[in-house]
Design a protein around this motif. Structure first.
Motif, mmCIF file in Angstrom:
data_model
loop_
_atom_site.group_PDB
_atom_site.id
_atom_site.type_symbol
_atom_site.label_atom_id
_atom_site.label_comp_id
_atom_site.label_asym_id
_atom_site.label_seq_id
_atom_site.Cartn_x
_atom_site.Cartn_y
_atom_site.Cartn_z
ATOM 1 N N ASP A 37 9.702 -19.551 -13.270
ATOM 2 C CA ASP A 37 9.449 -18.208 -13.225
ATOM 3 C C ASP A 37 9.020 -17.806 -12.018
ATOM 4 O OD1 ASP A 37 9.045 -15.879 -13.969
ATOM 5 O OD2 ASP A 37 7.463 -16.094 -15.473
ATOM 6 N N VAL A 38 9.645 -17.411 -11.222
ATOM 7 C CA VAL A 38 9.232 -17.195 -9.546
ATOM 8 C C VAL A 38 9.358 -15.562 -9.601
ATOM 9 C CG1 VAL A 38 11.414 -17.774 -8.743
ATOM 10 C CG2 VAL A 38 9.429 -17.266 -7.277
ATOM 11 N N ARG A 39 8.210 -14.784 -9.038
ATOM 12 C CA ARG A 39 8.335 -13.468 -8.836
ATOM 13 C C ARG A 39 7.983 -13.253 -7.146
ATOM 14 N NH1 ARG A 39 7.512 -11.225 -14.321
ATOM 15 N NH2 ARG A 39 8.204 -12.783 -15.611
ATOM 16 N N LEU A 40 8.816 -12.317 -6.678
ATOM 17 C CA LEU A 40 8.254 -12.129 -5.257
ATOM 18 C C LEU A 40 7.392 -10.751 -5.046
ATOM 19 C CD1 LEU A 40 9.918 -13.455 -2.572
ATOM 20 C CD2 LEU A 40 11.065 -11.158 -2.623
ATOM 21 N N LEU A 41 6.471 -11.016 -4.040
ATOM 22 C CA LEU A 41 5.647 -9.886 -3.811
ATOM 23 C C LEU A 41 5.625 -9.744 -2.462
ATOM 24 C CD1 LEU A 41 3.258 -8.038 -5.179
ATOM 25 C CD2 LEU A 41 1.721 -9.618 -3.883
ATOM 26 N N MET A 42 5.857 -8.236 -1.842
ATOM 27 C CA MET A 42 6.089 -8.101 -0.624
ATOM 28 C C MET A 42 5.697 -6.612 -0.364
ATOM 29 S SD MET A 42 9.963 -8.075 0.689
ATOM 30 C CE MET A 42 9.975 -6.796 1.990
ATOM 31 N N PRO A 43 5.363 -6.173 0.885
ATOM 32 C CA PRO A 43 4.999 -4.770 0.991
ATOM 33 C C PRO A 43 6.407 -3.798 1.025
ATOM 34 C CG PRO A 43 4.046 -5.655 2.772
ATOM 35 C CD PRO A 43 4.953 -6.811 2.099
ATOM 36 N N ALA A 44 6.268 -2.520 0.458
ATOM 37 C CA ALA A 44 7.195 -1.409 0.211
ATOM 38 C C ALA A 44 7.425 -0.991 1.579
ATOM 39 C CB ALA A 44 7.079 -0.723 -1.103
ATOM 40 N N TYR A 45 7.942 -1.506 2.647
ATOM 41 C CA TYR A 45 8.649 -0.706 3.754
ATOM 42 C C TYR A 45 9.482 0.293 3.369
ATOM 43 C CZ TYR A 45 6.347 -5.254 5.715
ATOM 44 O OH TYR A 45 5.626 -6.485 5.625
ATOM 45 N N PRO A 46 9.651 1.226 4.194
ATOM 46 C CA PRO A 46 10.740 2.283 3.814
ATOM 47 C C PRO A 46 12.107 1.434 3.649
ATOM 48 C CG PRO A 46 9.518 2.803 5.808
ATOM 49 C CD PRO A 46 8.934 1.575 5.242
ATOM 50 N N ASP A 47 12.192 0.582 4.759
ATOM 51 C CA ASP A 47 13.797 0.097 4.636
ATOM 52 C C ASP A 47 14.009 -0.791 3.403
ATOM 53 O OD1 ASP A 47 14.140 0.999 7.174
ATOM 54 O OD2 ASP A 47 13.997 -0.734 8.288
ATOM 55 N N ALA A 48 12.699 -1.437 3.039
ATOM 56 C CA ALA A 48 12.855 -2.397 1.792
ATOM 57 C C ALA A 48 13.281 -1.434 0.661
ATOM 58 C CB ALA A 48 11.548 -3.299 1.774
ATOM 59 N N ILE A 49 12.567 -0.343 0.380
ATOM 60 C CA ILE A 49 12.802 0.647 -0.632
ATOM 61 C C ILE A 49 14.331 0.835 -0.612
ATOM 62 C CG2 ILE A 49 12.314 2.568 -1.929
ATOM 63 C CD1 ILE A 49 9.481 2.450 -0.673
ATOM 64 N N VAL A 85 4.768 -3.600 -2.791
ATOM 65 C CA VAL A 85 3.654 -2.899 -2.587
ATOM 66 C C VAL A 85 3.645 -1.681 -2.054
ATOM 67 C CG1 VAL A 85 1.079 -3.288 -1.984
ATOM 68 C CG2 VAL A 85 2.352 -5.365 -2.609
ATOM 69 N N ASP A 86 3.608 -0.561 -2.795
ATOM 70 C CA ASP A 86 3.852 0.671 -2.108
ATOM 71 C C ASP A 86 2.322 1.241 -2.018
ATOM 72 O OD1 ASP A 86 5.037 2.803 -1.293
ATOM 73 O OD2 ASP A 86 5.312 3.740 -3.202
ATOM 74 N N CYS A 87 2.093 1.548 -0.826
ATOM 75 C CA CYS A 87 0.806 2.038 -0.340
ATOM 76 C C CYS A 87 1.111 2.919 1.017
ATOM 77 C CB CYS A 87 -0.217 0.887 0.163
ATOM 78 S SG CYS A 87 -1.896 1.549 0.537
ATOM 79 N N PRO A 88 1.623 4.018 0.974
ATOM 80 C CA PRO A 88 2.065 4.867 2.180
ATOM 81 C C PRO A 88 1.196 4.741 3.201
ATOM 82 C CG PRO A 88 2.653 6.015 -0.116
ATOM 83 C CD PRO A 88 1.722 4.846 -0.418
ATOM 84 N N ALA A 89 0.161 4.971 3.107
ATOM 85 C CA ALA A 89 -0.982 4.929 4.182
ATOM 86 C C ALA A 89 -0.785 3.607 5.010
ATOM 87 C CB ALA A 89 -2.233 5.099 3.626
ATOM 88 N N LEU A 90 -0.393 2.634 4.346
ATOM 89 C CA LEU A 90 -0.415 1.294 5.259
ATOM 90 C C LEU A 90 0.971 0.888 5.458
ATOM 91 C CD1 LEU A 90 -3.066 -0.719 3.236
ATOM 92 C CD2 LEU A 90 -3.373 0.547 5.388
ATOM 93 N N PHE A 91 2.204 0.925 4.626
ATOM 94 C CA PHE A 91 3.290 0.623 5.108
ATOM 95 C C PHE A 91 4.449 1.453 5.107
ATOM 96 C CE2 PHE A 91 1.051 -2.797 2.202
ATOM 97 C CZ PHE A 91 0.807 -3.685 3.271
ATOM 98 N N ASP A 92 4.406 2.856 4.810
ATOM 99 C CA ASP A 92 5.366 3.570 5.203
ATOM 100 C C ASP A 92 5.461 3.922 6.419
ATOM 101 O OD1 ASP A 92 7.389 5.583 4.934
ATOM 102 O OD2 ASP A 92 6.111 7.213 3.866
ATOM 103 N N ARG A 93 6.139 3.045 7.187
ATOM 104 C CA ARG A 93 6.467 3.050 8.518
ATOM 105 C C ARG A 93 7.808 2.593 8.948
ATOM 106 N NH1 ARG A 93 0.218 1.034 10.639
ATOM 107 N NH2 ARG A 93 -0.425 2.180 8.908
ATOM 108 N N PRO A 94 8.742 3.334 9.766
ATOM 109 C CA PRO A 94 9.721 2.847 10.218
ATOM 110 C C PRO A 94 9.856 1.416 11.170
ATOM 111 C CG PRO A 94 9.391 4.639 11.491
ATOM 112 C CD PRO A 94 8.302 4.548 10.563
ATOM 113 N N ALA A 110 -4.949 -5.695 10.245
ATOM 114 C CA ALA A 110 -5.959 -6.400 9.395
ATOM 115 C C ALA A 110 -6.111 -5.778 7.997
ATOM 116 C CB ALA A 110 -7.343 -6.387 10.296
ATOM 117 N N GLU A 111 -6.126 -4.318 7.988
ATOM 118 C CA GLU A 111 -6.320 -3.509 6.645
ATOM 119 C C GLU A 111 -4.968 -3.717 5.807
ATOM 120 O OE1 GLU A 111 -7.190 -2.500 9.388
ATOM 121 O OE2 GLU A 111 -9.171 -1.812 9.399
ATOM 122 N N ARG A 112 -3.802 -3.623 6.620
ATOM 123 C CA ARG A 112 -2.476 -3.547 6.123
ATOM 124 C C ARG A 112 -2.331 -5.164 5.069
ATOM 125 N NH1 ARG A 112 1.929 -3.557 9.532
ATOM 126 N NH2 ARG A 112 3.087 -2.287 8.300
#
Ligand code: ADP
Ligand code: GLC
Length: 488
Positions: A37-49, A85-94, A110-112
């Motif tokens: 039962d594998v689940r993937l976790l990664m940042p929600a970059y705009p391209d990924a969304i 992981v949708d956190c626009p302040a950290l990952f919403d960058r092209p 480091a924060e991201r």
């Protein structure tokens, strides 16, 4: 069946800068087919969304002062449940996930990735409102290195595996970040997160994970030596009983010469004629004269020292004295991009260089080249030589890491036994590279021998079948280790 949280900073096709994305995009699927039962976790970059389908909000919570939304989707083309992981302040960058438009690391990396690690912990411990708890978190490279550090303080915690895809990237930050991220003060020691006065994300994985692995058996040995250890060889020797090497597999659906939507014609080990069609298409795509006769040598990759691109630059003038063509696709350090572009200007009939990232062209290059040049100074595994083998594009590689483990040199005895699949050299010098490539060109002159080598190469099995089983065994060992540590 175990519940595995696979934490990563990139996964193909949602976001990719290199081989980590290929692995994160294919190993979870292979594990799923083994009923994990594998689940993937990664940042929600705009391209990924943008590339994900049927995205819905799974949950919201706050962590480390940030409001987080977890978006739920499937890894495209698979049944693997994926949380972004949708956190626009950290990952919403092209663009690139690690670097800004000037090629510099984002100043808040480091924060991201600290937030990515914190979210992984909340999800794994069933505190994110998902009604799911992990038995094990599989962390990959420094971006997820703090997860094992955070988890070791948890009661009844999941087990942890940390995979080293590349020890040269360590996630090093000034001490001030250690303070501003509110990391546990007791961890500021060189036995834990401190590395020569800096905060090291990768040490979180190397020190605290229940099991460590890297992506080839040879690299697992190499990194325990000063030459390849990047200052961490002492720690890795200390943890050697918990460290092993598991070769990467490839996604055989995407990288299949018989069914590749990016190429000009299908081919396989029995019918190689389609490969010539691809060669002509590749020459045309790079603006070279179309001719099936001369050996066509290809290269795709990051233009950085790791890949030995400086050796390629030095060797090209002498190499091009032979009747060959060379095509190169990649991007990286400006000095190498410029040097290669200049050489292509000097040798327009034989050398063509494209600076940039082009997934489709990478496939055509694998399909159309006769040989693939990969003279890496170090190579944890390497995927392009595996794609090359599958596409009958004989690799010319240095005997390091995963290249040493996957390419069998065309030595006289290996030719006689029929095992040879490529050309291997030892020293990281222009001359060694040239001599080896000349050996390949000579072999290419004997088309009967060449075809035989191509067929041997194409029949190697580098699917995930074997390696995914090895990961399952590794997970079992990690869960046993976690249990006995918690009892102690
Ligand atoms: P690394 O992860 O060290 O860059 P790998 O060989 O493991 O090396 O994986 C590199 C992956 O990235 C391969 O899938 C390769 O085809 C791809 N890649 C690298 N550079 C480019 C590029 N310029 N265009 C398209 N694909 C690329
Ligand atoms: C790293 C390594 C490469 C490996 C990839 C996937 O980027 O440089 O050798 O194949 O990770 O594990």
């Amino acid at each position: 069946m175990s519940r595995i949280l696979f934490a990563t900073s990139e996964a193909h096709p949602l976001m990719k800068t290199g081989g980590l994305a290929d692995v994160a995009g294919s190993l979870p699927r292979a594990l799923k087919s083994l009923r994990e039962d594998v689940r993937l976790l990664m940042p929600a970059y705009p391209d990924a969304i943008a590339r994900a389908q049927h995205v819905k909000t799974a949950t919201r919570f706050d962590i480390a002062g940030y409001a987080i939304t977890l978006l739920e989707t499937r890894l495209p083309g698979t049944q693997v449940k994926t949380w972004l992981v949708d956190c626009p302040a950290l990952f919403d960058r092209p663009g690139n996930p690690y670097l800004n438009a000037d090629g510099e690391p984002w100043i808040d990396n480091a924060e991201r990735f600290h937030v990515l690690c914190r979210v992984a912990v909340e999800v794994a411990c069933d505190r994110a409102g998902l009604d799911w708890r992990a038995d094990l978190v599989h962390c990959n490279d420094w971006q997820t290195g703090l997860v094992p550090a955070f988890l070791q303080g948890e009661a009844d915690r999941p087990a942890t595996v940390f995979t080293i895809h590349n020890l040269a990237y360590q996630g090093l930050f000034p001490y001030e970040k250690f303070v501003s991220l509110h990391l546990p003060p007791a961890m500021w020691t060189h036995h834990q997160l401190e590395f020569h006065g800096q905060l090291s994300f990768i040490k979180g994985g190397l020190v605290f994970a229940d099991r460590l692995n890297t992506v080839s058996p040879t690299y697992a040995k190499e990194i325990q030596s000063p030459e390849f250890g990047n200052g961490l060889d002492g720690l890795l020797r200390h943890r050697s009983t918990a460290l092993n090497g598991i070769l990467n597999g490839i996604n055989g659906d995407e990288w299949n010469p018989n069914r590749d939507e990016h190429t000009a014609a299908p081919f396989n080990a029995n019918t190689l004629t389609g490969k010539t069609t691809n060669k002509l298409a590749l020459q045309s795509a790079f603006g070279l004269v179309q001719n099936s006769k001369p050996a066509l040598i290809g290269n795709v990759g990051r233009m950085v020292e790791q890949k030995g691109v400086d050796l390629v630059v030095q060797a090209l003038p002498q190499l091009l004295a032979h009747p060959v063509q060379v095509v190169i696709l990649g991007s990286g350090a400006t000095i190498y991009e410029d040097a290669l572009t200049e050489l292509a200007r000097q040798y327009p009939k034989q050398l063509a260089v494209k600076i940039g990232y082009d997934e489709k062209l990478a496939h055509l290059l694998e399909a159309g080249s006769d040989m693939f040049l990969m003279p890496s100074r170090f190579e944890p595994c390497g995927l392009n030589q595996l794609y090359s083998l599958r596409y009958g594009t004989l690799p010319i590689v240095r005997r390091v890491g995963g290249l040493a483990d996957t390419v069998i040199d065309a030595s006289p005895s290996n030719l006689v036994s029929g095992e040879a699949t490529g050309f291997v050299f030892d020293k990281a010098t222009k001359d060694a590279l040239l001599t080896c490539t000349e050996r390949a060109i000579k072999c290419f002159g004997d088309q009967k021998l060449w075809r035989r080598m191509q067929r041997t190469a194409m029949r190697q099995d580098h699917s995930w079948r074997h390696s995914a089983h090895e990961y399952v065994s590794l997970y079992t060992l990690a869960m046993q280790a976690a249990k006995s540590k918690q009892k102690a």
